[in-house]
Design a protein around this motif. Structure first.
Motif, short mmCIF file in Angstrom:
data_model
loop_
_atom_site.label_atom_id
_atom_site.label_comp_id
_atom_site.label_asym_id
_atom_site.label_seq_id
_atom_site.Cartn_x
_atom_site.Cartn_y
_atom_site.Cartn_z
N PHE A 78 25.51 68.38 -14.24
CA PHE A 78 26.29 69.26 -15.10
C PHE A 78 27.73 68.82 -15.26
CE2 PHE A 78 23.20 72.82 -13.89
CZ PHE A 78 22.39 72.54 -14.99
N THR A 79 28.27 68.16 -14.23
CA THR A 79 29.66 67.71 -14.29
C THR A 79 29.77 66.26 -14.78
OG1 THR A 79 29.60 67.05 -11.96
CG2 THR A 79 30.40 69.28 -12.46
N HIS A 80 28.65 65.70 -15.25
CA HIS A 80 28.60 64.31 -15.73
C HIS A 80 28.99 63.32 -14.65
CE1 HIS A 80 27.79 65.69 -19.75
NE2 HIS A 80 28.83 66.52 -19.67
N LEU A 81 28.69 63.66 -13.40
CA LEU A 81 28.89 62.76 -12.26
C LEU A 81 27.55 62.59 -11.56
CD1 LEU A 81 32.18 64.31 -10.87
CD2 LEU A 81 31.96 62.17 -12.14
N PHE A 82 26.59 62.04 -12.32
CA PHE A 82 25.22 61.95 -11.81
C PHE A 82 25.14 61.10 -10.54
CE2 PHE A 82 21.04 59.94 -11.63
CZ PHE A 82 20.24 61.07 -11.50
N LEU A 83 25.89 60.03 -10.48
CA LEU A 83 25.84 59.15 -9.32
C LEU A 83 26.33 59.87 -8.06
CD1 LEU A 83 25.16 56.32 -8.35
CD2 LEU A 83 27.51 55.66 -8.81
N VAL A 84 27.40 60.65 -8.21
CA VAL A 84 27.92 61.41 -7.06
C VAL A 84 26.89 62.45 -6.61
CG1 VAL A 84 29.73 63.01 -6.32
CG2 VAL A 84 30.30 61.05 -7.75
N ALA A 126 23.60 62.31 -7.07
CA ALA A 126 22.45 61.62 -6.51
C ALA A 126 22.75 61.13 -5.09
CB ALA A 126 22.05 60.45 -7.40
N VAL A 127 23.95 60.62 -4.88
CA VAL A 127 24.33 60.18 -3.52
C VAL A 127 24.39 61.38 -2.58
CG1 VAL A 127 26.24 59.20 -2.17
CG2 VAL A 127 25.51 58.10 -4.28
N GLY A 128 24.94 62.50 -3.05
CA GLY A 128 24.97 63.71 -2.23
C GLY A 128 23.57 64.21 -1.90
N CYS A 129 22.68 64.15 -2.87
CA CYS A 129 21.29 64.58 -2.67
C CYS A 129 20.61 63.72 -1.61
CB CYS A 129 20.55 64.48 -4.00
SG CYS A 129 18.80 64.84 -3.91
N TYR A 152 18.61 62.69 3.85
CA TYR A 152 18.60 61.74 4.96
C TYR A 152 19.27 62.34 6.20
CZ TYR A 152 19.36 57.46 7.63
OH TYR A 152 19.37 56.53 8.62
N GLY A 153 20.41 62.99 5.99
CA GLY A 153 21.12 63.60 7.12
C GLY A 153 20.35 64.75 7.75
N ALA A 154 19.66 65.53 6.93
CA ALA A 154 18.87 66.64 7.47
C ALA A 154 17.73 66.13 8.33
CB ALA A 154 18.33 67.50 6.34
N ALA A 155 17.13 65.03 7.93
CA ALA A 155 16.05 64.46 8.74
C ALA A 155 16.59 63.98 10.08
CB ALA A 155 15.38 63.31 7.98
N LYS A 156 17.77 63.37 10.08
CA LYS A 156 18.38 62.90 11.34
C LYS A 156 18.78 64.07 12.22
CE LYS A 156 18.46 58.44 10.90
NZ LYS A 156 17.76 57.57 11.82
N LEU A 157 19.35 65.12 11.62
CA LEU A 157 19.79 66.27 12.41
C LEU A 157 18.62 67.10 12.94
CD1 LEU A 157 22.80 67.51 10.26
CD2 LEU A 157 22.88 66.37 12.49
N ARG A 158 17.50 67.06 12.24
CA ARG A 158 16.35 67.86 12.64
C ARG A 158 15.67 67.30 13.89
NH1 ARG A 158 11.99 67.40 8.92
NH2 ARG A 158 13.61 67.48 7.35
N LYS A 159 15.83 66.01 14.14
CA LYS A 159 15.20 65.42 15.32
C LYS A 159 15.76 66.05 16.58
CE LYS A 159 14.00 61.00 13.35
NZ LYS A 159 14.18 59.57 13.38
N GLY A 160 14.90 66.65 17.36
CA GLY A 160 15.30 67.28 18.61
C GLY A 160 15.84 68.69 18.45
N ALA A 161 16.01 69.16 17.23
CA ALA A 161 16.53 70.51 17.02
C ALA A 161 15.38 71.52 17.00
CB ALA A 161 17.28 70.58 15.69
N LYS A 162 15.70 72.74 17.29
CA LYS A 162 14.69 73.78 17.26
C LYS A 162 14.43 74.20 15.83
CE LYS A 162 15.58 75.37 21.80
NZ LYS A 162 15.68 76.42 22.74
N ARG A 163 13.28 74.83 15.61
CA ARG A 163 12.89 75.25 14.27
C ARG A 163 13.85 76.33 13.77
NH1 ARG A 163 7.24 77.94 13.46
NH2 ARG A 163 7.88 78.53 15.51
N GLY A 164 14.33 76.19 12.54
CA GLY A 164 15.23 77.16 11.95
C GLY A 164 16.70 76.93 12.28
N LEU A 173 22.29 67.66 -6.78
CA LEU A 173 21.90 66.80 -7.90
C LEU A 173 22.20 67.47 -9.24
CD1 LEU A 173 20.55 64.11 -8.61
CD2 LEU A 173 18.38 65.34 -8.66
N MET A 174 21.89 68.75 -9.35
CA MET A 174 22.14 69.47 -10.60
C MET A 174 23.64 69.62 -10.88
SD MET A 174 19.36 70.05 -12.05
CE MET A 174 18.21 68.92 -11.34
N VAL A 175 24.43 69.88 -9.86
CA VAL A 175 25.88 69.97 -10.04
C VAL A 175 26.42 68.63 -10.52
CG1 VAL A 175 28.08 70.23 -8.80
CG2 VAL A 175 26.25 71.88 -8.45
N GLY A 176 25.90 67.55 -9.96
CA GLY A 176 26.29 66.22 -10.42
C GLY A 176 25.93 65.98 -11.88
#
Length: 106
Positions: A47-53, A55-58, A63-75, A42-45
């Protein structure tokens, strides 16, 4: 001379280690590593005046981390980032042997 223990359960309880003592403290429902990566995007977006990019990356990271964390071990996320960094950095490959080649020196 010395006092004998009365066998209280309080004495045994004071020596127990909690099972979740090393569990990470979440920041707004996310693990600190995920949150730091998302805020960095979000901060890189910003600083580069690409706030939308940024925000979408953030949102994608959180969202992706929550999906990948399901069923994964801690750490698992931290281990993946650590392993990826070791593979990318050429200096580490040049100066240090691979992890499976290390031997203990006594």
């Amino acid at each position: 001379m010395g006092q004998k223990s009365s066998g209280n359960s309080d004495d045994a309880f004071s020596r127990q280690i909690p099972v979740h003592a090393d569990k990470v403290v979440p920041i707004l429902f996310w693990e600190p590593v995920e949150f730091a990566i998302a805020v960095t995007l979000l901060m890189v977006g910003m600083f580069t005046h690409l706030f939308l990019v940024g925000a979408v990356g953030c949102v994608a990271v959180l969202y992706g981390a929550a999906k990948l964390r399901k069923g994964a071990k801690r750490g698992a996320a931290q281990h993946f980032l650590w392993a990826s960094g070791l593979q990318v950095d050429n200096d580490l490959r040049r100066w240090f042997p691979p992890a499976h080649m290390n031997e203990l020196i006594e």
